[in-house]
Structures are given as structure tokens and as C-alpha cells.
Scaffold this motif. Sequence first.
Motif, PDB file in Angstrom:
ATOM      1  N   GLU A 143     -29.377  25.958 -51.968  1.00 51.53           N
ATOM      2  CA  GLU A 143     -28.370  26.712 -52.715  1.00 51.53           C
ATOM      3  C   GLU A 143     -28.894  28.062 -53.182  1.00 51.53           C
ATOM      4  O   GLU A 143     -28.349  28.642 -54.112  1.00 51.53           O
ATOM      5  N   TYR A 144     -29.954  28.549 -52.572  1.00 53.37           N
ATOM      6  CA  TYR A 144     -30.531  29.818 -53.017  1.00 53.37           C
ATOM      7  C   TYR A 144     -29.491  30.924 -52.856  1.00 53.37           C
ATOM      8  O   TYR A 144     -28.861  31.054 -51.802  1.00 53.37           O
ATOM      9  N   PRO A 145     -29.295  31.739 -53.909  1.00 51.54           N
ATOM     10  CA  PRO A 145     -28.174  32.690 -53.899  1.00 51.54           C
ATOM     11  C   PRO A 145     -28.288  33.853 -52.927  1.00 51.54           C
ATOM     12  O   PRO A 145     -27.275  34.424 -52.538  1.00 51.54           O
ATOM     13  N   ASP A 146     -29.480  34.219 -52.505  1.00 55.19           N
ATOM     14  CA  ASP A 146     -29.642  35.377 -51.627  1.00 55.19           C
ATOM     15  C   ASP A 146     -29.866  34.902 -50.191  1.00 55.19           C
ATOM     16  O   ASP A 146     -30.967  34.505 -49.829  1.00 55.19           O
ATOM     17  N   PRO A 147     -28.826  34.937 -49.328  1.00 52.55           N
ATOM     18  CA  PRO A 147     -28.990  34.433 -47.969  1.00 52.55           C
ATOM     19  C   PRO A 147     -29.960  35.259 -47.130  1.00 52.55           C
ATOM     20  O   PRO A 147     -30.536  34.764 -46.168  1.00 52.55           O
ATOM     21  N   GLY A 148     -30.178  36.496 -47.478  1.00 48.66           N
ATOM     22  CA  GLY A 148     -31.086  37.344 -46.718  1.00 48.66           C
ATOM     23  C   GLY A 148     -32.552  37.066 -47.009  1.00 48.66           C
ATOM     24  O   GLY A 148     -33.432  37.534 -46.307  1.00 48.66           O
ATOM     25  N   TYR A 149     -32.848  36.282 -48.050  1.00 47.33           N
ATOM     26  CA  TYR A 149     -34.233  36.023 -48.441  1.00 47.33           C
ATOM     27  C   TYR A 149     -34.899  34.961 -47.579  1.00 47.33           C
ATOM     28  O   TYR A 149     -36.102  34.966 -47.410  1.00 47.33           O
ATOM     29  N   ASN A 150     -34.137  34.026 -47.019  1.00 48.23           N
ATOM     30  CA  ASN A 150     -34.658  32.958 -46.162  1.00 48.23           C
ATOM     31  C   ASN A 150     -35.663  32.090 -46.916  1.00 48.23           C
ATOM     32  O   ASN A 150     -36.818  31.946 -46.524  1.00 48.23           O
ATOM     33  N   PHE A 151     -35.210  31.511 -48.010  1.00 49.10           N
ATOM     34  CA  PHE A 151     -36.050  30.675 -48.869  1.00 49.10           C
ATOM     35  C   PHE A 151     -36.654  29.510 -48.101  1.00 49.10           C
ATOM     36  O   PHE A 151     -37.850  29.239 -48.212  1.00 49.10           O
ATOM     37  N   LEU A 152     -35.844  28.818 -47.310  1.00 49.64           N
ATOM     38  CA  LEU A 152     -36.330  27.632 -46.607  1.00 49.64           C
ATOM     39  C   LEU A 152     -37.364  27.988 -45.537  1.00 49.64           C
ATOM     40  O   LEU A 152     -38.332  27.252 -45.335  1.00 49.64           O
ATOM     41  N   GLY A 153     -37.190  29.100 -44.871  1.00 52.73           N
ATOM     42  CA  GLY A 153     -38.174  29.536 -43.882  1.00 52.73           C
ATOM     43  C   GLY A 153     -39.512  29.876 -44.529  1.00 52.73           C
ATOM     44  O   GLY A 153     -40.578  29.505 -44.029  1.00 52.73           O
ATOM     45  N   LYS A 154     -39.450  30.578 -45.662  1.00 49.34           N
ATOM     46  CA  LYS A 154     -40.684  30.926 -46.375  1.00 49.34           C
ATOM     47  C   LYS A 154     -41.350  29.678 -46.933  1.00 49.34           C
ATOM     48  O   LYS A 154     -42.581  29.578 -46.947  1.00 49.34           O
ATOM     49  N   LEU A 155     -40.544  28.719 -47.365  1.00 45.66           N
ATOM     50  CA  LEU A 155     -41.088  27.461 -47.870  1.00 45.66           C
ATOM     51  C   LEU A 155     -41.858  26.733 -46.781  1.00 45.66           C
ATOM     52  O   LEU A 155     -43.005  26.323 -46.974  1.00 45.66           O
ATOM     53  N   ARG A 156     -41.254  26.622 -45.632  1.00 42.71           N
ATOM     54  CA  ARG A 156     -41.904  25.919 -44.526  1.00 42.71           C
ATOM     55  C   ARG A 156     -43.196  26.614 -44.083  1.00 42.71           C
ATOM     56  O   ARG A 156     -44.227  25.978 -43.890  1.00 42.71           O
ATOM     57  N   ARG A 157     -43.139  27.943 -43.950  1.00 43.83           N
ATOM     58  CA  ARG A 157     -44.336  28.684 -43.539  1.00 43.83           C
ATOM     59  C   ARG A 157     -45.456  28.556 -44.574  1.00 43.83           C
ATOM     60  O   ARG A 157     -46.628  28.440 -44.220  1.00 43.83           O
ATOM     61  N   GLY A 158     -45.093  28.548 -45.858  1.00 42.00           N
ATOM     62  CA  GLY A 158     -46.102  28.405 -46.901  1.00 42.00           C
ATOM     63  C   GLY A 158     -46.795  27.054 -46.843  1.00 42.00           C
ATOM     64  O   GLY A 158     -48.017  26.961 -46.973  1.00 42.00           O
ATOM     65  N   PHE A 159     -46.019  26.000 -46.632  1.00 45.10           N
ATOM     66  CA  PHE A 159     -46.625  24.677 -46.545  1.00 45.10           C
ATOM     67  C   PHE A 159     -47.427  24.530 -45.253  1.00 45.10           C
ATOM     68  O   PHE A 159     -48.482  23.896 -45.258  1.00 45.10           O
ATOM     69  N   GLU A 160     -46.954  25.105 -44.173  1.00 47.31           N
ATOM     70  CA  GLU A 160     -47.715  25.032 -42.925  1.00 47.31           C
ATOM     71  C   GLU A 160     -49.029  25.808 -43.021  1.00 47.31           C
ATOM     72  O   GLU A 160     -50.049  25.378 -42.492  1.00 47.31           O
ATOM     73  N   ARG A 161     -49.010  26.916 -43.723  1.00 44.54           N
ATOM     74  CA  ARG A 161     -50.211  27.732 -43.870  1.00 44.54           C
ATOM     75  C   ARG A 161     -51.282  26.980 -44.680  1.00 44.54           C
ATOM     76  O   ARG A 161     -52.469  27.127 -44.428  1.00 44.54           O
ATOM     77  N   ASN A 162     -50.845  26.144 -45.621  1.00 45.42           N
ATOM     78  CA  ASN A 162     -51.783  25.446 -46.496  1.00 45.42           C
ATOM     79  C   ASN A 162     -52.064  24.012 -46.073  1.00 45.42           C
ATOM     80  O   ASN A 162     -52.748  23.298 -46.792  1.00 45.42           O
ATOM     81  N   ARG A 163     -51.584  23.577 -44.947  1.00 41.57           N
ATOM     82  CA  ARG A 163     -51.761  22.175 -44.576  1.00 41.57           C
ATOM     83  C   ARG A 163     -53.193  21.811 -44.217  1.00 41.57           C
ATOM     84  O   ARG A 163     -53.567  20.647 -44.247  1.00 41.57           O
ATOM     85  N   ASN A 164     -54.018  22.772 -43.889  1.00 40.24           N
ATOM     86  CA  ASN A 164     -55.401  22.491 -43.517  1.00 40.24           C
ATOM     87  C   ASN A 164     -56.384  22.652 -44.670  1.00 40.24           C
ATOM     88  O   ASN A 164     -57.588  22.642 -44.450  1.00 40.24           O
ATOM     89  N   LEU A 165     -55.897  22.792 -45.888  1.00 40.99           N
ATOM     90  CA  LEU A 165     -56.796  22.920 -47.031  1.00 40.99           C
ATOM     91  C   LEU A 165     -57.539  21.609 -47.254  1.00 40.99           C
ATOM     92  O   LEU A 165     -56.956  20.526 -47.173  1.00 40.99           O
ATOM     93  N   THR A 166     -58.818  21.712 -47.548  1.00 45.45           N
ATOM     94  CA  THR A 166     -59.616  20.514 -47.804  1.00 45.45           C
ATOM     95  C   THR A 166     -60.269  20.540 -49.180  1.00 45.45           C
ATOM     96  O   THR A 166     -60.580  19.497 -49.734  1.00 45.45           O
ATOM     97  N   ASP A 167     -60.470  21.718 -49.747  1.00 44.63           N
ATOM     98  CA  ASP A 167     -61.086  21.836 -51.060  1.00 44.63           C
ATOM     99  C   ASP A 167     -60.091  21.379 -52.138  1.00 44.63           C
ATOM    100  O   ASP A 167     -58.978  21.909 -52.211  1.00 44.63           O
ATOM    101  N   PRO A 168     -60.447  20.409 -52.972  1.00 42.45           N
ATOM    102  CA  PRO A 168     -59.519  19.906 -53.998  1.00 42.45           C
ATOM    103  C   PRO A 168     -59.035  20.988 -54.965  1.00 42.45           C
ATOM    104  O   PRO A 168     -57.882  20.960 -55.394  1.00 42.45           O
ATOM    105  N   GLU A 169     -59.893  21.960 -55.279  1.00 43.08           N
ATOM    106  CA  GLU A 169     -59.474  23.036 -56.178  1.00 43.08           C
ATOM    107  C   GLU A 169     -58.407  23.911 -55.531  1.00 43.08           C
ATOM    108  O   GLU A 169     -57.440  24.311 -56.188  1.00 43.08           O
ATOM    109  N   GLU A 170     -58.589  24.228 -54.261  1.00 40.31           N
ATOM    110  CA  GLU A 170     -57.600  25.044 -53.547  1.00 40.31           C
ATOM    111  C   GLU A 170     -56.273  24.291 -53.419  1.00 40.31           C
ATOM    112  O   GLU A 170     -55.206  24.888 -53.527  1.00 40.31           O
ATOM    113  N   ILE A 171     -56.342  23.000 -53.193  1.00 37.28           N
ATOM    114  CA  ILE A 171     -55.124  22.189 -53.089  1.00 37.28           C
ATOM    115  C   ILE A 171     -54.383  22.184 -54.423  1.00 37.28           C
ATOM    116  O   ILE A 171     -53.165  22.352 -54.470  1.00 37.28           O
ATOM    117  N   GLU A 172     -55.128  22.028 -55.513  1.00 39.08           N
ATOM    118  CA  GLU A 172     -54.504  22.041 -56.842  1.00 39.08           C
ATOM    119  C   GLU A 172     -53.871  23.395 -57.142  1.00 39.08           C
ATOM    120  O   GLU A 172     -52.804  23.468 -57.744  1.00 39.08           O
TER     121      GLU A 172
END
Length: 89
Positions: free
Chosen positions: A23-52
Amino acid sequence: MAAANTRLRAIKLYKELHRLGREYPDPGYNFLGKLRRGFERNRNLTDPEEIEKALALGDYIKKETLALYSLRKYRYLKRTYSKPEGHDL
């Protein structure tokens, strides 16, 4: 055990943000795309501090998005129920 708990927290956070992003109000922002890319970028983190840090950032984004929605609702209600300008009743 700690890794499994962290993984479940990340999945829960992703689902919550995904629901909010629908329901993000700005359709041009592509919230879901940025969300997915952010989680994909961080999926290989192994350091517990970086994960936190990444999970804390996700919680912050969740809170800010909820605040944005609350503000949008407040503005709608104010516009709907406020007296028209120029009319003193």
C-alpha cells in the motif's frame, strides 16, 4: 540455534515489510523492488553484528513506513472532517 532464530526474524521482518509495501503511496518509488534487492544483498552476511545492524535497519524502515501511513490517515481525516475555509460556524 541462534542462526535459526536470526533467520526466522529476518523472514518475519521481510513478510511484514512486504505487507506494508503493498500500500505504499508513491508508485514510482518501487518499495517492493527495493525491499527484495536489500534482502538479497544482505543474504550472505555471516557476522552476527552485521546481521543485527541489518535487522535493526529493517525495523527502523518498518516503523517509519507505519508512521507514514498514520500521517496519511490523519491528513485524510482532517481534510474530511474539518470545517471549510471561510466559514465560521
